[in-house]
Design a protein around this motif. Structure first.
Motif, short mmCIF file in Angstrom:
data_model
loop_
_atom_site.label_atom_id
_atom_site.label_comp_id
_atom_site.label_asym_id
_atom_site.label_seq_id
_atom_site.Cartn_x
_atom_site.Cartn_y
_atom_site.Cartn_z
N PRO A 116 0.82 -1.22 0.00
CA PRO A 116 0.00 0.00 0.00
C PRO A 116 0.85 1.26 0.00
CG PRO A 116 0.11 -0.92 2.22
CD PRO A 116 1.01 -1.75 1.36
N LEU A 117 1.71 1.41 -1.00
CA LEU A 117 2.64 2.53 -1.05
C LEU A 117 2.63 3.17 -2.42
CD1 LEU A 117 5.88 1.09 0.62
CD2 LEU A 117 4.30 2.75 1.61
N ILE A 118 3.02 4.41 -2.50
CA ILE A 118 3.16 5.07 -3.80
C ILE A 118 4.16 4.26 -4.63
CG2 ILE A 118 4.10 7.14 -4.95
CD1 ILE A 118 3.07 8.72 -2.50
N GLY A 119 3.77 3.95 -5.84
CA GLY A 119 4.65 3.18 -6.73
C GLY A 119 4.47 1.68 -6.56
N GLY A 120 3.61 1.28 -5.62
CA GLY A 120 3.42 -0.15 -5.34
C GLY A 120 2.86 -0.93 -6.52
N ASP A 121 2.27 -0.20 -7.48
CA ASP A 121 1.71 -0.90 -8.66
C ASP A 121 2.52 -0.60 -9.92
OD1 ASP A 121 1.09 1.74 -8.82
OD2 ASP A 121 -1.07 1.48 -9.19
N ALA A 122 3.75 -0.12 -9.74
CA ALA A 122 4.58 0.20 -10.91
C ALA A 122 4.96 -1.09 -11.66
CB ALA A 122 5.85 0.93 -10.47
N GLN A 123 5.31 -0.89 -12.93
CA GLN A 123 5.79 -2.02 -13.74
C GLN A 123 7.04 -2.62 -13.06
OE1 GLN A 123 7.58 -1.74 -17.78
NE2 GLN A 123 5.73 -0.48 -18.04
N GLY A 124 7.10 -3.93 -12.99
CA GLY A 124 8.30 -4.54 -12.39
C GLY A 124 8.17 -4.74 -10.89
N VAL A 125 7.00 -4.39 -10.32
CA VAL A 125 6.74 -4.70 -8.91
C VAL A 125 5.79 -5.90 -8.93
CG1 VAL A 125 5.81 -3.88 -6.71
CG2 VAL A 125 6.94 -2.29 -8.26
N LEU A 126 6.29 -7.05 -8.55
CA LEU A 126 5.54 -8.28 -8.79
C LEU A 126 5.40 -9.13 -7.54
CD1 LEU A 126 7.40 -9.16 -12.12
CD2 LEU A 126 5.10 -8.22 -11.94
N GLY A 204 25.75 -13.60 -0.11
CA GLY A 204 25.89 -12.30 -0.78
C GLY A 204 24.62 -11.46 -0.82
N VAL A 205 23.59 -11.87 -0.08
CA VAL A 205 22.37 -11.05 -0.05
C VAL A 205 22.59 -9.87 0.88
CG1 VAL A 205 19.95 -11.00 0.73
CG2 VAL A 205 20.81 -12.95 -0.58
N ASN A 206 22.16 -8.70 0.43
CA ASN A 206 22.17 -7.53 1.30
C ASN A 206 20.86 -7.56 2.08
OD1 ASN A 206 22.48 -4.95 2.42
ND2 ASN A 206 21.54 -3.98 0.62
N LEU A 207 20.92 -8.05 3.30
CA LEU A 207 19.71 -8.22 4.11
C LEU A 207 19.55 -7.05 5.07
CD1 LEU A 207 17.33 -9.88 5.30
CD2 LEU A 207 19.01 -11.06 6.73
N VAL A 208 18.41 -6.36 4.95
CA VAL A 208 18.15 -5.22 5.84
C VAL A 208 16.98 -5.59 6.74
CG1 VAL A 208 17.60 -2.76 5.98
CG2 VAL A 208 18.90 -3.65 4.01
N LEU A 209 17.25 -5.69 8.05
CA LEU A 209 16.18 -5.97 9.01
C LEU A 209 15.69 -4.64 9.58
CD1 LEU A 209 17.86 -9.04 10.75
CD2 LEU A 209 15.98 -9.07 9.09
N GLY A 210 14.46 -4.59 10.06
CA GLY A 210 13.90 -3.34 10.57
C GLY A 210 13.77 -2.30 9.47
N ALA A 211 13.61 -2.76 8.24
CA ALA A 211 13.58 -1.85 7.08
C ALA A 211 12.27 -1.04 7.06
CB ALA A 211 13.69 -2.66 5.79
N GLN A 212 12.40 0.26 6.84
CA GLN A 212 11.21 1.11 6.72
C GLN A 212 11.16 1.70 5.32
OE1 GLN A 212 10.95 4.01 9.84
NE2 GLN A 212 11.34 2.49 11.42
N ILE A 213 10.20 1.23 4.57
CA ILE A 213 10.08 1.65 3.17
C ILE A 213 9.02 2.74 3.09
CG2 ILE A 213 9.42 0.83 0.87
CD1 ILE A 213 10.17 -2.01 1.95
N THR A 214 9.30 3.77 2.31
CA THR A 214 8.28 4.83 2.21
C THR A 214 7.62 4.89 0.83
OG1 THR A 214 10.01 6.41 1.68
CG2 THR A 214 9.32 6.29 3.99
N ALA A 215 8.32 4.48 -0.20
CA ALA A 215 7.73 4.55 -1.55
C ALA A 215 8.58 3.74 -2.52
CB ALA A 215 7.68 6.00 -2.02
N LEU A 216 7.99 3.48 -3.70
CA LEU A 216 8.78 2.88 -4.77
C LEU A 216 9.00 3.93 -5.84
CD1 LEU A 216 7.63 0.35 -3.22
CD2 LEU A 216 8.07 -0.86 -5.31
N VAL A 241 10.23 -7.83 -5.91
CA VAL A 241 9.30 -8.92 -5.62
C VAL A 241 8.72 -8.66 -4.23
CG1 VAL A 241 9.02 -11.40 -5.32
CG2 VAL A 241 10.59 -10.52 -7.06
N VAL A 242 7.39 -8.61 -4.19
CA VAL A 242 6.71 -8.31 -2.92
C VAL A 242 6.19 -9.62 -2.32
CG1 VAL A 242 4.83 -7.03 -1.83
CG2 VAL A 242 6.04 -6.05 -3.79
N GLY A 243 6.69 -9.95 -1.14
CA GLY A 243 6.25 -11.18 -0.46
C GLY A 243 5.88 -10.85 0.97
N ILE A 244 4.74 -10.18 1.12
CA ILE A 244 4.36 -9.71 2.46
C ILE A 244 3.10 -10.43 2.96
CG2 ILE A 244 5.52 -7.46 2.29
CD1 ILE A 244 2.80 -6.24 1.50
#
Ligand code: FAD
Length: 415
Positions: A116-126, A204-216, A241-244
């Protein structure tokens, strides 16, 4: 009216119900309605072997239409049910036609939650649920490889982490953004969450915990170009890739006035609040004897509930009360989980967690007090199978016994 069982949803639970009805001697008509263009297929490989390119589309097939036809099960793909008319005992299809039923099964699955964020329905967000979703992700990954663009996975749940592992296997640069302070915090013990974090980082994954996303962020073509974080930084992305998590597909049931609460409410046999309508799989929420609701999203749950529903339609009682189990493949690690770990207050590790991330064949035993609740095994299938037996039998080692590899846990079953 002659006996006609209509099953809405041609996935794991729908197919299982149809076949169990036939195996149980049901001689009436069975119609299996699915809104996807494909016949029944296995979903688990979509984030694993299929996405990695290790297996082809033919290996996804769960049941070929001819195999269903041989059992006199009428499969209709591309067919969406738009409403249930309980009074008239018929379902309405999206093309306006109707289909009468003497018994109805809802096996409608679940839908990934959207961002539910700005850009959440952009092309390439799957998101990843279906073969169509998986093909779109595979295509986008190929483009990312070609153009050397990174992949961002939002949500460190099982599907997100499997996609991350597969993307790393393909050589893509991957960031996983997880809002919680640890991975899979609702199901894994803290030490196993940490172990999985270390596993992904070691690959080699860049794993960010406690991540706060504001927009795409998007580019001039309205395609995703990055993920904006609360601190103003942007993580670049050619694919997100959104897996929430998922929501149960309960709308048909809700509109028809059936009891729904985070899913279609069923008893242990899959019965809903209407005696002619049953439900199985991801779309359900099972009422437990203590009144609480259990939602499971797994192949085992869909399969077992499908069998219970078929039995109920045949006038038999076959409650599904067995220990829940689940699996997840990430890199060369197979996680197998048995039981429900909620409420655990102590844990015991059996085996070698392999600090180097290479060895690692072990199990984590969850306890509440001295009672065994669940067991998570990594590359330890024997522990997993034994754990299912222990939990089914209500047998519990002490945490000290569980941690002692010299202690024969199987001996607890013989008693
Ligand atoms: P589904 O298989 O989703 O089938 C429901 C079907 O109903 C769908 O085809 C849907 O389109 C159709 N439908 C919905 N509404 C209508 C309508 N109105 N009319 C007609 N048709 C309709 N589980 C595990 O145990 N282990 C794993 O490793 C694992 N990995 C997974 C990986 C991925 C990528 C995914 C997506 C899932 C994974 N799962 C895994 C979960 C497992 O696949 C599901 O729990 C299982 O498929 C649920 O089966 P179901 O029959 O309830 O739903």
């Amino acid at each position: 009216m002659t006996a006609h069982i209509v099953i809405i949803g041609a996935g794991q639970a729908g197919v299982q119900t149809a076949e169990a009805l036939r195996a149980g001697g049901f001689a009436g008509a069975i119609t299996l309605l699915g809104d996807e263009p494909h016949g029944p297929y296995h979903r688990p490989p979509l984030s694993k072997a299929w996405l990695a390119g290790d297996i082809g589309a033919e290996q996804l097939v769960m049941r070929a239409p001819e195999a269903l036809a041989r059992k006199n099960i009428a499969l209709r793909t591309h067919t969406q049910v738009s409403a249930i008319d309980r009074a008239a005992r018929q379902v309405k299809l999206a093309d306006g036609s109707t289909l009468p039923y003497s018994g109805l099964v809802l096996a409608t699955g679940s839908t990934p939650r959207s961002l539910p964020l700005i850009g959440g329905d952009a092309q390439g967000v799957l998101a990843l649920r279906s073969r169509i979703d998986a093909s779109a992700i595979a295509e986008r990954m190929a483009r990312c490889i070609e153009q050397q663009l990174p992949v961002v996975v939002i949500g460190g749940g099982f599907i997100g982490l499997e996609v991350a592992a597969t993307a790393r296997k393909k050589g893509l640069s991957v960031t996983v953004l997880e809002a919680a302070p640890r991975l899979l915090g609702r199901v894994l013990a803290p030490m196993l969450s940490d172990w999985y974090a270390q596993l992904h980082r070691s690959h080699g994954v860049n794993l960010v915990l406690g991540a706060q996303i504001t927009a795409l962020e998007t580019d001039a073509q309205a395609a995703v170009s990055g993920v904006r974080m609360a601190d103003g930084s942007v993580v670049p992305a050619g694919l997100v890739v959104v897996g929430i998590g998922v929501s149960a597909n309960e709308q048909l049931a809700r509109d028809a006035g059936l009891e729904c609460e985070r899913g279609i409410v069923v008893d242990a046999c899959g019965r809903t609040s209407d005696p002619l309508i049953l439900a199985a799989g991801d779309c359900t929420a099972r009422r437990l004897p203590d009144g609480s609701l259990l939602r499971l999203e797994s192949v085992q749950n869909a399969t077992e509930q499908g069998k219970s529903v078929a039995a109920a339609l045949l006038g038999q009682e076959r409650p599904f009360t067995a220990t829940p189990w689940f699996w997840s493949d990430q890199y060369d690690k197979k996680l197998q989980m048995a039981g429900l770990s909620g409420g655990a207050d102590q844990w015991a590790v059996r085996g070698d967690m392999g600090g180097d991330m290479v060895a690692g064949s072990f199990s984590v035993y969850h306890f509440k007090g001295n009672k065994l609740l669940a067991v998570d095994s990594v590359n330890a299938s024997r522990d997993h199978l034994q754990a299912r037996k222990l939990l089914d039998a209500g047998a519990s080692p002490t945490p000290q016994q569980a941690a002692d590899v010299g202690f024969d846990l199987g001996g607890l079953l013989a008693k």
